[in-house]
Design a protein around this motif. Structure first.
Motif, PDB file in Angstrom:
ATOM      1  N   THR A  31      60.164 -23.692 -31.147  1.00  0.00           N
ATOM      2  CA  THR A  31      61.528 -23.571 -31.655  1.00  0.00           C
ATOM      3  C   THR A  31      61.885 -22.095 -31.603  1.00  0.00           C
ATOM      4  O   THR A  31      61.049 -21.266 -31.234  1.00  0.00           O
ATOM      5  N   ARG A  70      49.275 -29.100 -36.819  1.00  0.00           N
ATOM      6  CA  ARG A  70      50.033 -29.167 -38.080  1.00  0.00           C
ATOM      7  C   ARG A  70      49.030 -29.110 -39.216  1.00  0.00           C
ATOM      8  O   ARG A  70      48.100 -29.931 -39.287  1.00  0.00           O
ATOM      9  N   TYR A 122      59.699 -20.917 -41.342  1.00  0.00           N
ATOM     10  CA  TYR A 122      60.887 -21.790 -41.408  1.00  0.00           C
ATOM     11  C   TYR A 122      61.533 -21.656 -42.777  1.00  0.00           C
ATOM     12  O   TYR A 122      62.758 -21.604 -42.895  1.00  0.00           O
ATOM     13  N   SER A 167      63.471 -34.825 -31.520  1.00  0.00           N
ATOM     14  CA  SER A 167      63.705 -33.390 -31.411  1.00  0.00           C
ATOM     15  C   SER A 167      62.841 -32.863 -30.281  1.00  0.00           C
ATOM     16  O   SER A 167      61.629 -33.082 -30.269  1.00  0.00           O
ATOM     17  N   LYS A 203      67.826 -34.447 -29.407  1.00  0.00           N
ATOM     18  CA  LYS A 203      68.178 -33.132 -29.986  1.00  0.00           C
ATOM     19  C   LYS A 203      67.392 -32.060 -29.259  1.00  0.00           C
ATOM     20  O   LYS A 203      66.160 -32.128 -29.193  1.00  0.00           O
ATOM     21  N   LYS A 251      66.228 -28.175 -28.943  1.00  0.00           N
ATOM     22  CA  LYS A 251      66.093 -26.893 -29.615  1.00  0.00           C
ATOM     23  C   LYS A 251      66.671 -25.832 -28.688  1.00  0.00           C
ATOM     24  O   LYS A 251      66.368 -25.841 -27.477  1.00  0.00           O
ATOM     25  N   ASP A 276      69.881 -27.777 -31.879  1.00  0.00           N
ATOM     26  CA  ASP A 276      69.423 -27.157 -33.125  1.00  0.00           C
ATOM     27  C   ASP A 276      68.961 -25.747 -32.823  1.00  0.00           C
ATOM     28  O   ASP A 276      68.006 -25.544 -32.067  1.00  0.00           O
ATOM     29  N   GLU A 323      73.265 -27.725 -34.863  1.00  0.00           N
ATOM     30  CA  GLU A 323      72.596 -27.594 -36.148  1.00  0.00           C
ATOM     31  C   GLU A 323      72.220 -26.131 -36.415  1.00  0.00           C
ATOM     32  O   GLU A 323      71.620 -25.475 -35.564  1.00  0.00           O
ATOM     33  N   ASN A 330      72.262 -32.481 -42.463  1.00  0.00           N
ATOM     34  CA  ASN A 330      70.884 -32.913 -42.231  1.00  0.00           C
ATOM     35  C   ASN A 330      70.207 -32.905 -43.596  1.00  0.00           C
ATOM     36  O   ASN A 330      70.131 -31.860 -44.248  1.00  0.00           O
ATOM     37  N   GLY A 354      63.487 -34.030 -39.998  1.00  0.00           N
ATOM     38  CA  GLY A 354      62.047 -34.256 -39.876  1.00  0.00           C
ATOM     39  C   GLY A 354      61.312 -32.933 -39.890  1.00  0.00           C
ATOM     40  O   GLY A 354      61.872 -31.898 -39.512  1.00  0.00           O
ATOM     41  N   ASP A 376      65.792 -37.525 -37.251  1.00  0.00           N
ATOM     42  CA  ASP A 376      64.582 -37.026 -36.582  1.00  0.00           C
ATOM     43  C   ASP A 376      63.355 -37.819 -37.041  1.00  0.00           C
ATOM     44  O   ASP A 376      62.234 -37.323 -37.021  1.00  0.00           O
ATOM     45  N   TYR A 399      54.465 -37.014 -32.151  1.00  0.00           N
ATOM     46  CA  TYR A 399      53.740 -35.814 -32.564  1.00  0.00           C
ATOM     47  C   TYR A 399      52.222 -35.965 -32.534  1.00  0.00           C
ATOM     48  O   TYR A 399      51.529 -34.996 -32.271  1.00  0.00           O
TER      49      TYR A 399
HETATM   50  C1  NPQ Z   1      64.396 -28.720 -37.843  1.00  0.00           C
HETATM   51  N1  NPQ Z   1      62.350 -30.041 -37.305  1.00  0.00           N
HETATM   52  O1  NPQ Z   1      65.146 -29.674 -37.821  1.00  0.00           O
HETATM   53  C2  NPQ Z   1      62.876 -28.868 -37.832  1.00  0.00           C
HETATM   54  C3  NPQ Z   1      62.190 -27.642 -37.855  1.00  0.00           C
HETATM   55  C4  NPQ Z   1      60.745 -27.555 -37.631  1.00  0.00           C
HETATM   56  C5  NPQ Z   1      61.856 -31.993 -36.009  1.00  0.00           C
HETATM   57  O2  NPQ Z   1      63.183 -30.257 -35.248  1.00  0.00           O
HETATM   58  C6  NPQ Z   1      55.797 -27.347 -37.882  1.00  0.00           C
HETATM   59  C7  NPQ Z   1      56.228 -27.887 -39.058  1.00  0.00           C
HETATM   60  C8  NPQ Z   1      56.698 -27.007 -36.930  1.00  0.00           C
HETATM   61  C9  NPQ Z   1      57.562 -28.094 -39.300  1.00  0.00           C
HETATM   62  C10 NPQ Z   1      58.975 -26.852 -36.195  1.00  0.00           C
HETATM   63  C11 NPQ Z   1      62.530 -30.677 -36.133  1.00  0.00           C
HETATM   64  C12 NPQ Z   1      58.044 -27.200 -37.152  1.00  0.00           C
HETATM   65  C13 NPQ Z   1      58.485 -27.743 -38.347  1.00  0.00           C
HETATM   66  C14 NPQ Z   1      60.308 -27.058 -36.458  1.00  0.00           C
HETATM   67  C15 NPQ Z   1      59.837 -27.909 -38.566  1.00  0.00           C
HETATM   68  O3  NPQ Z   1      64.882 -27.615 -37.927  1.00  0.00           O
END
Ligand code: NPQ
Ligand code: MG
Length: 376
Positions: free
Chosen positions: A22, A30, A57, A142, A170, A172, A197, A222, A269, A299, A324, A331
């Motif tokens: 991202t 994770r 984040y 995503s 979606k 990134k 996003d 987003e 969201n 998510g 999401d 994953y």
């Molecule tokens: C979002 N999620 O909507 C997030 C952000 C995100 C599914 O796009 C590890 C743990 C990596 C949580 C990367 C999606 C991550 C995370 C992105 C959350 O902004």
């Protein structure tokens, strides 16, 4: 009377099926904390903490969550063993911030309480509109920035998700990875529900750049700007025709009300971990529903534990856009619970009480890197 006698923290490490990039970084595995609340009858309730290993984040991160849970939140429960999720929610208000840690513990207590009463999470959350609860939810996916930054690799990945049946894509985006990939996906799938996003990667002066994506008929963009910049989002929303949807900015009911009042967002969201739990998530849903604002469930690369609860939340009537809430295999090759499987672009809301799923003990044990038992 039911008491919470013990709380166990499980830290697990889950390899991702592919790296997830991202605008704020790349994740290979994770690192997840699961909270297990064990009642006096021996019933376990489960909650997932969506914090990442490092504060990239949000300011929360797993080591910090372990500390605030162990030293501050868990003692507020175990001092008398309250098993009442509303009581626990009220006590947590006195600890500032830490919504992801609070969500994990509150959900574990709520799950235990619902299991003892034989009530599904979705029926509890949707008690005000029982006839309007869905039994399956539309799913989106995503798609990260390909590490190669290759458009053909992006199209290959999206093609796999389209073939799997996802109902919304979606992408990134970040400066340098935006107009061209979005154009390529839109040209390949002219009718697909498509959104972007940015995870805060743009600035107030990027209006023209973001407006360049208006012709691609996107559902929304987003979180283009930093999370504290509600007025910047309001100004941007006047410069582009694509609807703005806030994610990181929406940290409470009050902030959601403010964001709507200043027209910083026209879609929201909802991520329970970001707002401090499923009870607050429902309040934001209800607020948006009254105002005719569509919401969708975000998510955080959850395991089956967090995914189960999110699928229940997404079954409420105001969740009118695909979330999401992807299948487990988006994953993980092996999920810690029985996997959520996409069926015609949808996931089925669990039918068992509480969140409706349990970690599989052998898989949980294999994935565990650390655990701690806290007793009354
Ligand atoms: C979002 N999620 O909507 C997030 C952000 C995100 C599914 O796009 C590890 C743990 C990596 C949580 C990367 C999606 C991550 C995370 C992105 C959350 O902004
Ligand atoms: Mg987001």
């Amino acid at each position: 009377m039911t008491r919470i006698d013990r709380i166990r923290l499980h830290r697990i490490d889950m390899p991702l099926v592919r790296p997830f990039r991202t605008s704020f970084g790349t994740q290979q595995t994770r690192d997840i904390l699961l909270v297990e609340a064990i009642t006096s009858e021996g019933v376990s309730g489960w909650g997932e903490c969506v914090a990442m290993s490092w504060p990239g984040y949000s300011y929360e991160y797993v080591d910090g969550c372990v500390d605030v849970l162990t030293e501050h939140l868990v003692p507020l429960v175990l001092r008398d063993g309250t098993a009442d999720p509303l009581e626990a929610h009220g006590r947590f208000v006195r600890v500032q911030g830490h919504p992801m840690a609070k969500t994990a513990l509150e959900t574990a207590i709520l799950d235990a309480w619902l299991r003892v009463r034989n009530i599904r999470l979705v029926d509890f959350l949707g008690a005000q509109y029982p006839e309007q609860i869905r039994d399956e939810v539309d799913c989106g996916v995503s798609v990260g920035i390909p590490p190669s930054e290759s458009i053909s690799e992006l199209l290959d990945e999206v093609s796999g998700y389209v073939d799997a049946g996802y109902r919304r894509i979606k992408l990134k985006i970040e400066p340098g990875w935006d107009v061209e990939p979005v154009r390529a996906v839109r040209q390949t799938w002219p009718d697909m529900l498509l959104q972007t996003d940015a995870n805060q990667a743009y600035t107030r002066s990027d209006g023209d750049l973001l407006a360049a994506m208006d012709p691609f008929d996107l559902l929304l963009v987003e979180q283009p700007l930093p999370e504290d910049d509600l007025l910047g989002h309001a100004a941007l929303a006047r410069e582009i025709t694509t609807p703005v949807c806030l994610d990181e900015s929406i940290t409470s009911v009050a902030v959601a009300e403010t964001a709507l009042a200043v027209e910083a967002t026209s879609v929201i969201n909802i991520k329970p971990g970001r707002v401090g739990g499923y009870l607050t998530a429902v309040q934001i849903h209800d607020l948006c529903r009254e105002r005719g604002i569509p919401v969708w469930c975000g998510g955080m690369l959850e395991t089956g534990v967090g995914r189960a609860a999110n699928v229940g939340l997404a079954a409420l009537p105001g969740f009118t856009l695909p979330g999401d809430t992807s299948a487990s295999n988006r994953y993980y090759a092996v999920d810690v619970t029985p996997p959520f499987i996409l069926d015609d672009g949808r996931l089925t809301v669990p039918t068992a009480p509480g969140i409706g799923v349990d970690p599989i003990p052998e898989i949980l044990a294999e994935l565990t890197t650390w655990s701690a038992l806290i007793e009354r």
